[in-house]
Design a protein around this motif. Structure first.
Motif, PDB file in Angstrom:
ATOM      1  N   PRO A 124      40.381  23.603  42.955  1.00 23.79           N
ATOM      2  CA  PRO A 124      41.076  22.316  43.113  1.00 23.79           C
ATOM      3  C   PRO A 124      42.514  22.494  43.588  1.00 23.79           C
ATOM      4  O   PRO A 124      43.019  21.684  44.371  1.00 23.79           O
ATOM      5  N   ALA A 125      43.167  23.562  43.128  1.00 23.81           N
ATOM      6  CA  ALA A 125      44.553  23.791  43.520  1.00 23.81           C
ATOM      7  C   ALA A 125      44.682  24.051  45.014  1.00 23.81           C
ATOM      8  O   ALA A 125      45.704  23.712  45.625  1.00 23.81           O
ATOM      9  N   THR A 126      43.661  24.641  45.613  1.00 23.98           N
ATOM     10  CA  THR A 126      43.711  24.918  47.047  1.00 23.98           C
ATOM     11  C   THR A 126      43.838  23.621  47.842  1.00 23.98           C
ATOM     12  O   THR A 126      44.626  23.525  48.787  1.00 23.98           O
ATOM     13  N   LEU A 127      43.066  22.633  47.462  1.00 18.54           N
ATOM     14  CA  LEU A 127      43.124  21.346  48.161  1.00 18.54           C
ATOM     15  C   LEU A 127      44.481  20.679  47.962  1.00 18.54           C
ATOM     16  O   LEU A 127      45.050  20.103  48.899  1.00 18.54           O
ATOM     17  N   LEU A 128      45.009  20.751  46.728  1.00 21.80           N
ATOM     18  CA  LEU A 128      46.316  20.165  46.465  1.00 21.80           C
ATOM     19  C   LEU A 128      47.403  20.862  47.275  1.00 21.80           C
ATOM     20  O   LEU A 128      48.266  20.208  47.871  1.00 21.80           O
ATOM     21  N   LEU A 129      47.362  22.195  47.304  1.00 25.04           N
ATOM     22  CA  LEU A 129      48.365  22.949  48.048  1.00 25.04           C
ATOM     23  C   LEU A 129      48.257  22.665  49.538  1.00 25.04           C
ATOM     24  O   LEU A 129      49.268  22.555  50.241  1.00 25.04           O
ATOM     25  N   THR A 130      47.032  22.559  50.037  1.00 21.89           N
ATOM     26  CA  THR A 130      46.837  22.262  51.451  1.00 21.89           C
ATOM     27  C   THR A 130      47.463  20.924  51.823  1.00 21.89           C
ATOM     28  O   THR A 130      48.093  20.779  52.873  1.00 21.89           O
ATOM     29  N   LEU A 178      54.793  14.790  67.228  1.00 22.25           N
ATOM     30  CA  LEU A 178      54.000  15.615  66.317  1.00 22.25           C
ATOM     31  C   LEU A 178      54.926  16.145  65.232  1.00 22.25           C
ATOM     32  O   LEU A 178      55.737  17.026  65.472  1.00 22.25           O
ATOM     33  N   ARG A 179      54.811  15.610  64.024  1.00 26.31           N
ATOM     34  CA  ARG A 179      55.697  16.008  62.947  1.00 26.31           C
ATOM     35  C   ARG A 179      55.260  17.354  62.365  1.00 26.31           C
ATOM     36  O   ARG A 179      54.060  17.673  62.327  1.00 26.31           O
ATOM     37  N   PRO A 180      56.216  18.188  61.875  1.00 26.60           N
ATOM     38  CA  PRO A 180      55.868  19.498  61.327  1.00 26.60           C
ATOM     39  C   PRO A 180      54.895  19.437  60.150  1.00 26.60           C
ATOM     40  O   PRO A 180      54.016  20.288  60.037  1.00 26.60           O
ATOM     41  N   ALA A 181      55.055  18.442  59.279  1.00 28.02           N
ATOM     42  CA  ALA A 181      54.205  18.382  58.084  1.00 28.02           C
ATOM     43  C   ALA A 181      52.718  18.266  58.424  1.00 28.02           C
ATOM     44  O   ALA A 181      51.904  19.068  57.945  1.00 28.02           O
ATOM     45  N   PRO A 182      52.286  17.297  59.239  1.00 25.67           N
ATOM     46  CA  PRO A 182      50.853  17.236  59.563  1.00 25.67           C
ATOM     47  C   PRO A 182      50.367  18.431  60.364  1.00 25.67           C
ATOM     48  O   PRO A 182      49.212  18.832  60.232  1.00 25.67           O
ATOM     49  N   ILE A 183      51.240  19.011  61.197  1.00 26.43           N
ATOM     50  CA  ILE A 183      50.845  20.216  61.929  1.00 26.43           C
ATOM     51  C   ILE A 183      50.501  21.326  60.944  1.00 26.43           C
ATOM     52  O   ILE A 183      49.505  22.031  61.083  1.00 26.43           O
ATOM     53  N   ARG A 184      51.341  21.486  59.918  1.00 27.76           N
ATOM     54  CA  ARG A 184      51.096  22.526  58.928  1.00 27.76           C
ATOM     55  C   ARG A 184      49.819  22.260  58.142  1.00 27.76           C
ATOM     56  O   ARG A 184      49.075  23.189  57.812  1.00 27.76           O
ATOM     57  N   VAL A 185      49.563  21.007  57.825  1.00 25.16           N
ATOM     58  CA  VAL A 185      48.347  20.669  57.087  1.00 25.16           C
ATOM     59  C   VAL A 185      47.114  21.069  57.890  1.00 25.16           C
ATOM     60  O   VAL A 185      46.156  21.651  57.361  1.00 25.16           O
ATOM     61  N   VAL A 186      47.106  20.784  59.184  1.00 25.97           N
ATOM     62  CA  VAL A 186      45.980  21.149  60.042  1.00 25.97           C
ATOM     63  C   VAL A 186      45.837  22.671  60.113  1.00 25.97           C
ATOM     64  O   VAL A 186      44.719  23.214  60.018  1.00 25.97           O
ATOM     65  N   ALA A 187      46.957  23.382  60.259  1.00 28.81           N
ATOM     66  CA  ALA A 187      46.908  24.840  60.320  1.00 28.81           C
ATOM     67  C   ALA A 187      46.380  25.424  59.015  1.00 28.81           C
ATOM     68  O   ALA A 187      45.560  26.353  59.013  1.00 28.81           O
ATOM     69  N   CYS A 213      42.914  27.746  58.393  1.00 34.83           N
ATOM     70  CA  CYS A 213      42.912  29.057  57.738  1.00 34.83           C
ATOM     71  C   CYS A 213      42.010  29.054  56.508  1.00 34.83           C
ATOM     72  O   CYS A 213      41.310  30.034  56.231  1.00 34.83           O
ATOM     73  N   LEU A 214      42.048  27.960  55.774  1.00 32.21           N
ATOM     74  CA  LEU A 214      41.212  27.841  54.582  1.00 32.21           C
ATOM     75  C   LEU A 214      39.732  27.942  54.933  1.00 32.21           C
ATOM     76  O   LEU A 214      38.979  28.692  54.305  1.00 32.21           O
ATOM     77  N   LEU A 215      39.308  27.211  55.938  1.00 30.35           N
ATOM     78  CA  LEU A 215      37.896  27.223  56.317  1.00 30.35           C
ATOM     79  C   LEU A 215      37.470  28.602  56.822  1.00 30.35           C
ATOM     80  O   LEU A 215      36.364  29.079  56.521  1.00 30.35           O
ATOM     81  N   GLY A 234      52.850  21.171  53.058  1.00 35.00           N
ATOM     82  CA  GLY A 234      53.483  20.792  54.312  1.00 35.00           C
ATOM     83  C   GLY A 234      54.569  19.750  54.126  1.00 35.00           C
ATOM     84  O   GLY A 234      55.727  19.966  54.503  1.00 35.00           O
ATOM     85  N   PRO A 235      54.256  18.597  53.533  1.00 33.00           N
ATOM     86  CA  PRO A 235      55.296  17.594  53.282  1.00 33.00           C
ATOM     87  C   PRO A 235      56.403  18.097  52.371  1.00 33.00           C
ATOM     88  O   PRO A 235      57.578  17.766  52.565  1.00 33.00           O
ATOM     89  N   GLY A 236      56.047  18.910  51.357  1.00 26.23           N
ATOM     90  CA  GLY A 236      57.066  19.422  50.438  1.00 26.23           C
ATOM     91  C   GLY A 236      58.059  20.338  51.123  1.00 26.23           C
ATOM     92  O   GLY A 236      59.277  20.251  50.900  1.00 26.23           O
ATOM     93  N   ILE A 237      57.565  21.229  51.979  1.00 30.34           N
ATOM     94  CA  ILE A 237      58.450  22.138  52.699  1.00 30.34           C
ATOM     95  C   ILE A 237      59.315  21.363  53.680  1.00 30.34           C
ATOM     96  O   ILE A 237      60.518  21.628  53.815  1.00 30.34           O
ATOM     97  N   ALA A 238      58.729  20.396  54.379  1.00 37.05           N
ATOM     98  CA  ALA A 238      59.507  19.578  55.313  1.00 37.05           C
ATOM     99  C   ALA A 238      60.619  18.832  54.580  1.00 37.05           C
ATOM    100  O   ALA A 238      61.744  18.721  55.088  1.00 37.05           O
ATOM    101  N   PHE A 239      60.335  18.342  53.380  1.00 33.69           N
ATOM    102  CA  PHE A 239      61.340  17.649  52.572  1.00 33.69           C
ATOM    103  C   PHE A 239      62.489  18.581  52.224  1.00 33.69           C
ATOM    104  O   PHE A 239      63.667  18.218  52.340  1.00 33.69           O
ATOM    105  N   LEU A 240      62.171  19.803  51.800  1.00 31.82           N
ATOM    106  CA  LEU A 240      63.208  20.762  51.406  1.00 31.82           C
ATOM    107  C   LEU A 240      64.018  21.238  52.604  1.00 31.82           C
ATOM    108  O   LEU A 240      65.236  21.410  52.505  1.00 31.82           O
ATOM    109  N   VAL A 241      63.366  21.456  53.740  1.00 32.78           N
ATOM    110  CA  VAL A 241      64.072  21.923  54.932  1.00 32.78           C
ATOM    111  C   VAL A 241      65.125  20.906  55.353  1.00 32.78           C
ATOM    112  O   VAL A 241      66.232  21.282  55.779  1.00 32.78           O
ATOM    113  N   ARG A 242      64.810  19.632  55.235  1.00 29.09           N
ATOM    114  CA  ARG A 242      65.777  18.600  55.623  1.00 29.09           C
ATOM    115  C   ARG A 242      67.005  18.596  54.724  1.00 29.09           C
ATOM    116  O   ARG A 242      68.072  18.124  55.116  1.00 29.09           O
TER     117      ARG A 242
END
Length: 218
Positions: free
Chosen positions: A184-190, A150-159, A163-165, A194-202
């Motif tokens: 529209p920005a909400t969907l883009l950020l959602t 279970l990768r962090p990025a998809p976990i964050r997307v689901v979380a 929260c959004l709903l 997750g992938p962007g933060i995972a990229f930076l953390v690495r």
């Protein structure tokens, strides 16, 4: 404690404080952009409107409630857990009190891009300090630790989507769209945070010591 140890601790504290302050500034920028908030902030705003609290006050209340998730998982909170729940809330309220909402679309788009980028950098910095995490981030890391597939990025997307709903339903679907809380920005950020933060953390060298999000002994 040696000089090297003191410098390492100071550097971690700077990462934590700087990262959490950036998170609050980013949230305020996205609020003023009026093109859609971060998914969790949709929930924060919904709680704030129902209680009469500021966005920062609702942020602290929601995070304190989510902290209860740590108990059954036996995740030990740390200094960063408290800092990440309080400092973004305070800095967000301060910036919102002094930043007017622009009317021109170009300025709003600039705030959107700036806010999204600052938030990703801020989260990566505070996670890299390894001094504790917000409940959602702690859960994300703990699930990945227990189940490496279970990768962090998809976990964050689901979380984020959950929260959004929840926030959208509390605000009212039409009201949330009309006032720019959900857009529209909400969907883009959602999808992208997750992938962007995972990229930076690495790419941000983490500190090997003091990882309080691990399970407590016993």
């Amino acid at each position: 404690m040696t000089g090297i140890d003191r410098r390492a601790v100071a550097s971690r504290v700077v990462r934590l404080l700087g990262g959490t302050m950036l998170m609050g500034v980013a949230v305020a920028a996205l609020v003023r952009a009026q093109l859609g908030l971060l998914p969790l902030d949709v929930l924060h705003l919904a709680v704030g409107r129902h209680t009469g609290w500021t966005l920062g006050g609702a942020f602290i209340a929601v995070q304190a409630t989510l902290l209860m998730i740590y108990l059954p998982l036996r995740i030990r909170p740390g200094t960063g857990t408290v800092a990440a729940a309080v400092i973004p809330a305070l800095s967000c309220d301060v910036v919102l009190a002094s930043m007017p909402a622009p009317q021109a679309l170009a300025w709003r788009l600039l705030l959107l891009v700036t806010g999204g980028a600052l938030f990703a950098v801020g989260v990566a910095l505070y996670l890299g300090a390894r001094m504790g995490t917000l409940p959602r981030d702690g859960l994300m890391l703990e699930l990945h630790r227990r189940h490496p597939r279970l990768r962090p990025a998809p976990i964050r997307v689901v979380a984020d989507a959950t929260c959004l709903l929840a926030g959208w339903s509390l605000l009212g679907p039409i009201t949330a769209v009309v006032d720019g809380t959900v857009g529209p920005a909400t969907l883009l950020l959602t999808a992208l945070l997750g992938p962007g933060i995972a990229f930076l953390v690495r790419r941000i060298k983490p500190y090997p010591t003091c990882a309080p999000h691990h399970r407590a002994p016993g």
